[in-house]
Motif scaffolding. Structure first.
Motif, PDB file in Angstrom:
ATOM      1  N   THR A 236      -9.536 -12.513  -4.199  1.00  0.00           N
ATOM      2  CA  THR A 236      -7.940 -12.292  -3.488  1.00  0.00           C
ATOM      3  C   THR A 236      -8.949 -11.818  -2.001  1.00  0.00           C
ATOM      4  O   THR A 236     -10.181 -11.277  -2.097  1.00  0.00           O
TER       5      THR A 236
ATOM      6  N   TRP B 292      -3.785  -2.823   3.397  1.00  0.00           N
ATOM      7  CA  TRP B 292      -4.357  -2.835   2.078  1.00  0.00           C
ATOM      8  C   TRP B 292      -3.425  -2.875   1.288  1.00  0.00           C
ATOM      9  O   TRP B 292      -1.832  -2.562   1.402  1.00  0.00           O
ATOM     10  N   ASP B 293      -3.154  -3.735  -0.360  1.00  0.00           N
ATOM     11  CA  ASP B 293      -2.618  -4.176  -0.873  1.00  0.00           C
ATOM     12  C   ASP B 293      -2.778  -3.380  -2.342  1.00  0.00           C
ATOM     13  O   ASP B 293      -3.716  -3.707  -3.192  1.00  0.00           O
ATOM     14  N   HIS B 294      -2.150  -2.766  -2.712  1.00  0.00           N
ATOM     15  CA  HIS B 294      -1.992  -1.467  -3.909  1.00  0.00           C
ATOM     16  C   HIS B 294      -1.662  -2.075  -4.615  1.00  0.00           C
ATOM     17  O   HIS B 294      -1.246  -1.262  -6.259  1.00  0.00           O
ATOM     18  N   ARG B 295      -0.826  -3.422  -4.954  1.00  0.00           N
ATOM     19  CA  ARG B 295      -0.628  -3.937  -5.633  1.00  0.00           C
ATOM     20  C   ARG B 295      -2.106  -5.083  -6.844  1.00  0.00           C
ATOM     21  O   ARG B 295      -2.450  -5.277  -7.919  1.00  0.00           O
ATOM     22  N   VAL B 296      -3.393  -5.163  -5.892  1.00  0.00           N
ATOM     23  CA  VAL B 296      -4.356  -5.565  -6.356  1.00  0.00           C
ATOM     24  C   VAL B 296      -5.290  -4.435  -7.138  1.00  0.00           C
ATOM     25  O   VAL B 296      -5.218  -3.161  -6.894  1.00  0.00           O
ATOM     26  N   GLY B 297      -5.378  -4.848  -8.152  1.00  0.00           N
ATOM     27  CA  GLY B 297      -5.643  -3.872  -9.085  1.00  0.00           C
ATOM     28  C   GLY B 297      -7.780  -4.772  -9.041  1.00  0.00           C
ATOM     29  O   GLY B 297      -8.057  -5.367  -9.006  1.00  0.00           O
TER      30      GLY B 297
END
Length: 517
Positions: A148, A155-160
């Protein structure tokens, strides 16, 4: 009047125009919301790196900033509030990127392409700021990475990140904020550093309720605090650097304190500390503020990698020494194209009088401007941030100063009944020479900056990012510059009052001289 961009610059310019009685205004914003950098940057830890009390318009003070250095969401809320309080939001056209600007000399107007539709305007104000777009990384193999990729500007906040192996490329201002925020969560963090950055202590704390109450009930007190905070940042970030010839000992003393005390108390490992410590003078590159960044490298799960990157592989990053470090998530914090980068205007061309092309000019000539607001060859065109533009330590001072300059020109334009206004060649040359001469005494000309890799320098080697005056001098100049430095022309072929033109929504509206506004 078209304003390009609905961030702090565009909203501040629109407020200034409306306060001056100029209402025929539209702001074109390429994104789906207003806010500029504070809309785009939502990465972990994002916030201002100057005190929030200084980071606001002088006429729109927020009494209840939550802390000394506000977080990004609070700044975005402030931008929204300014747009609503001054009724600017209804002037904004979202999802409307301006992809071309061309001056029509026959009709004395600008022809723009906005979201693939034609738009005409009497005047254009570029309010796109100093960082026009993220700089595409040029690292070999980046398209081969199978994990990823996250970017600081989207920023993609869905990425943990919990329990992941993470690498971040870049150690600029954004990375300084991101790295301490994610270090606790990740299994391992590799920090790829090309150029170390000076990081100063951050006197951050919550704002006492009593102070907010005082600001709310006695606004002049907050005005004093606001101006003091802005001037303090100006002295620290600009004053000493611009006056390096006479204040070099101050600069070198501050550098010594950082190197021999601050860095030594923050980073335990001597080799890591050496790699983190810049070998250039303080001020050559924009410094950052943080109480946690340097200490993060004491953690066992964080590794500083100063070995240059060779390529990105399918599963990680390989450096020139042949070592490949595997990662699950790659974070890019690799910087931006700045306002004088020719590449930014090849994608969205700006073409003025007699074949003037902004991309070609920036590629082939040293940048110049008049008070950073105007350039010869671009009639009826202004910039909020132009060459030699950065004023003091807070962006809002710059926006207010540039807007005041623009309004003065427009009021004179109206008084003279003109159709076209353009700064004179000799005026731009004279002011640019003044700026260059001032810069010849600065840390960027006389200091040890060769290894700084600083965006303060353009591709010609000039330091065109900074205005080499105090904010007070800039403010005074915006009120007193000679109006005859501009040429005001009446052109018989100009559209008459009441003639219609298409706007960005395919509707029609009155297109008139400023006198009819």
């Amino acid at each position: 009047m078209v304003i390009i961009g609905a961030g702090l610059s565009g909203i501040g310019a629109a407020i200034a125009l409306r306060r001056a009685g100029i209402h025929d205004v539209v702001l074109f914003e390429r994104a789906s919301d207003i806010g500029g950098t504070w809309r785009d940057n939502t990465y972990p830890g994002v916030g201002v790196d100057v005190p929030a009390q200084g980071y606001q318009f002088s006429y729109a003070l927020k009494p209840d900033w939550s802390r000394v250095f506000a977080k990004g969401a609070e700044v975005k809320s402030y931008v929204d509030d300014c747009a609503d309080r001054y009724d600017i939001r209804r002037l904004v056209r979202l999802n409307s990127e301006v992809t071309a600007r061309a001056w029509d000399d026959d009709q004395s107007l600008w022809r723009l392409t906005v979201a693939d539709r034609p738009v005409t305007a009497r005047f254009v104000i570029s309010a796109i700021g100093p960082f026009i777009e993220p700089k595409p990384p040029t690292i070999e193999g980046i398209g081969d990475f199978e994990g990823t990729i996250l970017r600081s500007t989207s920023w993609d906040h869905r990425v943990g990140l919990f329990g992941k192996r993470v690498a971040i490329i870049g150690t600029g201002a954004s990375a300084v904020q991101i790295i301490p925020e994610i270090a606790d969560a990740v299994a391992h963090l590799d920090v790829y550093q090309r150029t170390p950055i000076w990081v100063t202590p951050k006197p951050d704390m919550t704002t006492p309720a009593l102070a907010s109450a005082l600001f709310r009930t006695v606004p002049p007190v907050q005005s004093l605090v606001r101006n003091s905070a802005a001037r303090m940042m100006e002295i620290l970030l600009i004053g000493v650097a611009v006056n390096h010839e006479t204040l070099a000992t101050v600069n070198h003393g501050a550098t010594r304190v950082l190197r021999e005390f601050w860095y030594r108390t923050q980073v335990r490992d001597a080799d890591t500390r050496r790699k983190l410590t810049p070998d250039y003078d303080f001020g050559c590159k924009r410094p950052a503020t943080s109480n946690t960044y340097l200490r993060t490298f004491n953690r066992s799960n964080v590794e500083l990698v100063a070995d240059p990157i060779k390529r990105i592989t399918a599963h990680g990053v390989e450096t020139v020494s042949g070592i490949e470090r595997e990662v699950d998530v790659l974070i890019l914090a690799t910087g931006f194209r700045t306002a004088t980068d020719p590449a930014a205007y090849r994608r969205t061309p700006v073409r003025g009088r007699d074949g003037f092309d902004l991309a070609t000019f920036y590629a082939e000539h040293r940048a110049r401007s008049y008070e950073s607001v105007s350039m010869p060859g671009l009639p009826n065109y202004f910039t909020i941030f132009g060459p030699y533009g950065w004023v003091g330590g807070t962006w809002h001072d710059l926006v207010e100063t540039a807007s005041n300059h623009i309004v003065r020109v427009l009021e004179e334009f109206r008084r003279r009944g003109a159709d076209v206004v353009e700064v004179r060649e000799e005026a731009a040359d004279r002011w640019t020479e003044f700026a260059r001469e001032r810069m010849s005494h600065s840390v960027w000309a006389l200091g040890s900056c060769a290894t700084a890799n600083s965006y303060y320098y353009d591709h010609h080697g000039d330091t065109t990012y900074i205005r080499p005056t105090s904010a007070r001098e800039a403010w005074h100049a915006s009120r007193t510059f000679a109006l005859d430095d501009y040429e005001f022309r009446v052109v018989s072929a100009a559209p008459a009052p009441g003639e219609v033109a298409n706007d960005s929504l395919g509707q029609t509206g009155s297109f008139h001289r400023l006198q009819g506004a």
